[in-house]
Design a protein around this motif. Structure first.
Motif, PDB file in Angstrom:
ATOM      1  N   THR A  20       0.822  -1.261   0.020  1.00 39.56           N
ATOM      2  CA  THR A  20      -0.032  -0.053   0.030  1.00 39.56           C
ATOM      3  C   THR A  20       0.816   1.351   0.147  1.00 39.56           C
ATOM      4  OG1 THR A  20      -0.076   0.191   2.433  1.00 39.56           O
ATOM      5  CG2 THR A  20      -1.829  -1.319   1.359  1.00 39.56           C
ATOM      6  N   GLY A  21       0.487   2.408   0.064  1.00 39.54           N
ATOM      7  CA  GLY A  21       1.114   3.671  -0.065  1.00 39.54           C
ATOM      8  C   GLY A  21       1.708   3.875   1.333  1.00 39.54           C
ATOM      9  N   LEU A  22       1.277   3.228   2.188  1.00 38.03           N
ATOM     10  CA  LEU A  22       1.907   3.450   3.711  1.00 38.03           C
ATOM     11  C   LEU A  22       3.496   2.828   3.690  1.00 38.03           C
ATOM     12  CD1 LEU A  22       1.598   4.376   6.527  1.00 38.03           C
ATOM     13  CD2 LEU A  22       0.634   2.111   6.883  1.00 38.03           C
ATOM     14  N   GLY A  23       3.686   1.801   2.799  1.00 33.80           N
ATOM     15  CA  GLY A  23       4.777   1.072   2.604  1.00 33.80           C
ATOM     16  C   GLY A  23       4.998   0.008   3.873  1.00 33.80           C
ATOM     17  N   THR A  24       6.369   0.136   4.289  1.00 31.56           N
ATOM     18  CA  THR A  24       6.650  -0.964   5.671  1.00 31.56           C
ATOM     19  C   THR A  24       6.788   0.064   6.649  1.00 31.56           C
ATOM     20  OG1 THR A  24       7.521  -2.369   4.213  1.00 31.56           O
ATOM     21  CG2 THR A  24       8.161  -2.427   6.563  1.00 31.56           C
ATOM     22  N   PHE A  25       6.406  -0.536   7.993  1.00 31.73           N
ATOM     23  CA  PHE A  25       6.299   0.312   9.184  1.00 31.73           C
ATOM     24  C   PHE A  25       6.859  -0.678  10.306  1.00 31.73           C
ATOM     25  CE2 PHE A  25       1.986  -1.105   9.420  1.00 31.73           C
ATOM     26  CZ  PHE A  25       1.909  -1.331  10.830  1.00 31.73           C
ATOM     27  N   ASP A  26       7.488  -0.106  11.402  1.00 33.25           N
ATOM     28  CA  ASP A  26       7.889  -0.803  12.710  1.00 33.25           C
ATOM     29  C   ASP A  26       6.842  -0.435  13.822  1.00 33.25           C
ATOM     30  OD1 ASP A  26       8.563  -2.106  14.876  1.00 33.25           O
ATOM     31  OD2 ASP A  26      11.087  -1.342  14.589  1.00 33.25           O
ATOM     32  N   PRO A  27       5.990  -1.467  14.277  1.00 38.88           N
ATOM     33  CA  PRO A  27       4.975  -0.611  15.308  1.00 38.88           C
ATOM     34  C   PRO A  27       5.620  -0.531  16.801  1.00 38.88           C
ATOM     35  CG  PRO A  27       4.774  -3.275  15.031  1.00 38.88           C
ATOM     36  CD  PRO A  27       5.816  -2.621  13.789  1.00 38.88           C
ATOM     37  N   GLN A  28       7.118  -0.889  16.731  1.00 39.85           N
ATOM     38  CA  GLN A  28       7.831  -0.491  18.234  1.00 39.85           C
ATOM     39  C   GLN A  28       6.986  -1.072  19.343  1.00 39.85           C
ATOM     40  OE1 GLN A  28       9.028   3.523  17.463  1.00 39.85           O
ATOM     41  NE2 GLN A  28      10.676   2.978  16.156  1.00 39.85           N
ATOM     42  N   CYS A  29       6.725  -2.265  19.546  1.00 40.50           N
ATOM     43  CA  CYS A  29       5.858  -2.657  20.759  1.00 40.50           C
ATOM     44  C   CYS A  29       6.709  -2.830  21.978  1.00 40.50           C
ATOM     45  CB  CYS A  29       5.235  -4.008  20.262  1.00 40.50           C
ATOM     46  SG  CYS A  29       4.151  -3.979  18.806  1.00 40.50           S
ATOM     47  N   SER A  30       5.987  -2.373  22.960  1.00 40.71           N
ATOM     48  CA  SER A  30       6.593  -2.476  24.557  1.00 40.71           C
ATOM     49  C   SER A  30       5.505  -3.353  25.304  1.00 40.71           C
ATOM     50  CB  SER A  30       6.760  -1.282  25.027  1.00 40.71           C
ATOM     51  OG  SER A  30       7.713  -0.591  24.312  1.00 40.71           O
ATOM     52  N   LEU A  31       6.114  -4.274  26.107  1.00 39.28           N
ATOM     53  CA  LEU A  31       5.138  -5.155  27.032  1.00 39.28           C
ATOM     54  C   LEU A  31       4.621  -4.279  27.923  1.00 39.28           C
ATOM     55  CD1 LEU A  31       4.612  -8.176  27.528  1.00 39.28           C
ATOM     56  CD2 LEU A  31       6.774  -8.036  28.875  1.00 39.28           C
ATOM     57  N   ASP A  32       3.290  -4.429  28.216  1.00 40.27           N
ATOM     58  CA  ASP A  32       2.628  -3.718  29.266  1.00 40.27           C
ATOM     59  C   ASP A  32       3.130  -4.099  30.817  1.00 40.27           C
ATOM     60  OD1 ASP A  32       1.427  -2.325  27.321  1.00 40.27           O
ATOM     61  OD2 ASP A  32      -0.489  -3.440  27.537  1.00 40.27           O
ATOM     62  N   PRO A  33       3.206  -3.172  31.505  1.00 42.33           N
ATOM     63  CA  PRO A  33       3.748  -3.454  32.720  1.00 42.33           C
ATOM     64  C   PRO A  33       3.055  -4.231  33.613  1.00 42.33           C
ATOM     65  CG  PRO A  33       3.192  -1.206  33.008  1.00 42.33           C
ATOM     66  CD  PRO A  33       3.031  -1.697  31.292  1.00 42.33           C
ATOM     67  N   GLY A  34       3.444  -4.931  34.734  1.00 44.99           N
ATOM     68  CA  GLY A  34       2.576  -5.689  35.722  1.00 44.99           C
ATOM     69  C   GLY A  34       2.174  -7.141  35.369  1.00 44.99           C
ATOM     70  N   GLN A  35       3.025  -7.764  34.476  1.00 45.42           N
ATOM     71  CA  GLN A  35       2.658  -9.032  33.707  1.00 45.42           C
ATOM     72  C   GLN A  35       3.796 -10.156  34.083  1.00 45.42           C
ATOM     73  OE1 GLN A  35       0.594  -9.043  29.597  1.00 45.42           O
ATOM     74  NE2 GLN A  35       1.922  -6.951  29.305  1.00 45.42           N
ATOM     75  N   ASP A  36       3.263 -11.219  33.993  1.00 48.97           N
ATOM     76  CA  ASP A  36       4.254 -12.311  34.597  1.00 48.97           C
ATOM     77  C   ASP A  36       5.085 -12.769  33.482  1.00 48.97           C
ATOM     78  OD1 ASP A  36       5.665 -14.501  35.524  1.00 48.97           O
ATOM     79  OD2 ASP A  36       3.897 -15.971  35.718  1.00 48.97           O
ATOM     80  N   VAL A  37       6.326 -12.514  33.198  1.00 47.82           N
ATOM     81  CA  VAL A  37       7.104 -12.715  32.245  1.00 47.82           C
ATOM     82  C   VAL A  37       7.989 -13.924  32.181  1.00 47.82           C
ATOM     83  CG1 VAL A  37       7.194 -10.307  31.498  1.00 47.82           C
ATOM     84  CG2 VAL A  37       9.114 -11.203  32.967  1.00 47.82           C
ATOM     85  N   ALA A  38       8.113 -14.505  33.386  1.00 49.30           N
ATOM     86  CA  ALA A  38       8.794 -15.875  33.513  1.00 49.30           C
ATOM     87  C   ALA A  38       8.401 -17.189  32.552  1.00 49.30           C
ATOM     88  CB  ALA A  38       8.773 -16.316  35.058  1.00 49.30           C
ATOM     89  N   LEU A  39       9.214 -17.672  32.055  1.00 46.88           N
ATOM     90  CA  LEU A  39       9.208 -18.651  31.127  1.00 46.88           C
ATOM     91  C   LEU A  39       9.234 -19.969  31.697  1.00 46.88           C
ATOM     92  CD1 LEU A  39      10.211 -17.141  27.733  1.00 46.88           C
ATOM     93  CD2 LEU A  39       7.896 -17.431  28.345  1.00 46.88           C
ATOM     94  N   ALA A  40      10.738 -20.094  32.066  1.00 45.93           N
ATOM     95  CA  ALA A  40      10.830 -21.468  32.341  1.00 45.93           C
ATOM     96  C   ALA A  40      12.306 -21.439  33.291  1.00 45.93           C
ATOM     97  CB  ALA A  40      11.220 -22.466  31.269  1.00 45.93           C
ATOM     98  N   THR A  41      12.379 -22.452  34.285  1.00 44.74           N
ATOM     99  CA  THR A  41      13.735 -22.531  34.944  1.00 44.74           C
ATOM    100  C   THR A  41      14.099 -23.975  34.995  1.00 44.74           C
ATOM    101  OG1 THR A  41      13.317 -20.440  36.531  1.00 44.74           O
ATOM    102  CG2 THR A  41      15.051 -22.199  37.337  1.00 44.74           C
ATOM    103  N   ILE A  42      15.248 -24.175  34.435  1.00 48.46           N
ATOM    104  CA  ILE A  42      15.571 -25.297  33.893  1.00 48.46           C
ATOM    105  C   ILE A  42      16.976 -25.855  34.926  1.00 48.46           C
ATOM    106  CG2 ILE A  42      16.601 -27.018  32.116  1.00 48.46           C
ATOM    107  CD1 ILE A  42      15.202 -24.867  30.305  1.00 48.46           C
ATOM    108  N   THR A  43      16.727 -26.944  35.422  1.00 46.05           N
ATOM    109  CA  THR A  43      17.895 -27.722  36.366  1.00 46.05           C
ATOM    110  C   THR A  43      19.079 -28.114  35.470  1.00 46.05           C
ATOM    111  OG1 THR A  43      16.547 -27.973  38.151  1.00 46.05           O
ATOM    112  CG2 THR A  43      18.268 -29.121  38.118  1.00 46.05           C
ATOM    113  N   VAL A  44      20.188 -27.812  35.732  1.00 46.90           N
ATOM    114  CA  VAL A  44      21.470 -28.467  35.123  1.00 46.90           C
ATOM    115  C   VAL A  44      22.168 -29.282  36.131  1.00 46.90           C
ATOM    116  CG1 VAL A  44      23.312 -27.912  33.761  1.00 46.90           C
ATOM    117  CG2 VAL A  44      21.378 -26.352  33.489  1.00 46.90           C
ATOM    118  N   SER A  45      22.508 -30.516  35.886  1.00 47.59           N
ATOM    119  CA  SER A  45      22.982 -31.281  36.836  1.00 47.59           C
ATOM    120  C   SER A  45      23.844 -32.411  35.973  1.00 47.59           C
ATOM    121  CB  SER A  45      22.117 -32.209  37.668  1.00 47.59           C
ATOM    122  OG  SER A  45      21.091 -32.964  36.695  1.00 47.59           O
TER     123      SER A  45
END
Length: 202
Positions: A177-202
């Motif tokens: 389109t006439g807009l071309g390409t753009f970067d929305p530059q997204c930021s994670l909203d505060p106050g959210q649980d961002v933990a994914l995993a904790t892995i034990t190495v032995s």
């Protein structure tokens, strides 16, 4: 405890090097179930400004590995839902589909007491239809590098605060389109649980 912030390229190369360091003698990895996170980001769109985007992240981690084994996340995808206003804006400029490339997302990795900020590059959004009304659904996916821990302890993964992509709306004939390409530059909203995993190495 101390925190290292390293450039994106160095982080990517370091992860690649760690991945290739695994040997065939390493113990097999036991895989746990997938992790699912429902998140919201605030993104900047042309014409309509800041909008909230819902995201559903899915990824599978092993729950433990032996020293020298690769921690290889699998089944990674992020379902993105653009709000009605974004759909209306895309339709206003004549877009019937939208796609994205050169996408990247931040990840915080903690290896015992060392924290590393890493950016995942090479993510993409395949060509997706823009409905006439209502939300627009997109899927983000791409390769996730492995990590080979060299000492016993714990490795934790958490989402970083930013997401970027080169988004290209396209007309019915497949041209931008006439807009071309753009970067929305997204930021994670505060106050959210961002933990994914904790892995034990032995």
């Amino acid at each position: 405890m101390f925190r290292h912030r390293i450039p994106v390229l160095v982080a990517a190369l370091a992860l690649a090097a760690l991945t290739t360091a695994a040997t065939s003698a390493a113990a097999p990895v036991r895989t746990s179930g997938s992790v699912t996170k429902n998140l919201t980001y605030t993104c900047n769109f042309p014409l309509i400004g800041q909008q909230q985007v819902n995201a559903v992240l899915a990824i599978t981690f092993p729950d433990s590995v032996a020293v020298g084994s690769v921690i290889q996340p699998t089944d990674f995808s992020v379902g993105l839902t653009l709000p009605d206003n974004a759909t209306a804006g895309l339709r206003l400029i004549g877009a019937t589909t939208v796609e994205g490339d050169k996408a990247s997302a931040g990840v915080d990795v903690k290896i015992n007491d060392t924290e590393i900020g890493v950016t995942l590059n090479g993510l993409a959004i395949p060509n997706s239809p823009v409905p006439e009304t209502g939300p627009t659904s997109l899927t983000l996916s791409g390769p996730i590098p492995g990590l080979t821990p060299k000492a016993a302890g714990q490795v934790s993964f958490a989402l970083g605060s930013t997401f970027a992509a080169q988004i290209t709306p396209k007309k019915a004939d497949g041209t931008p389109t006439g807009l071309g390409t753009f970067d929305p530059q997204c930021s994670l909203d505060p106050g959210q649980d961002v933990a994914l995993a904790t892995i034990t190495v032995s």
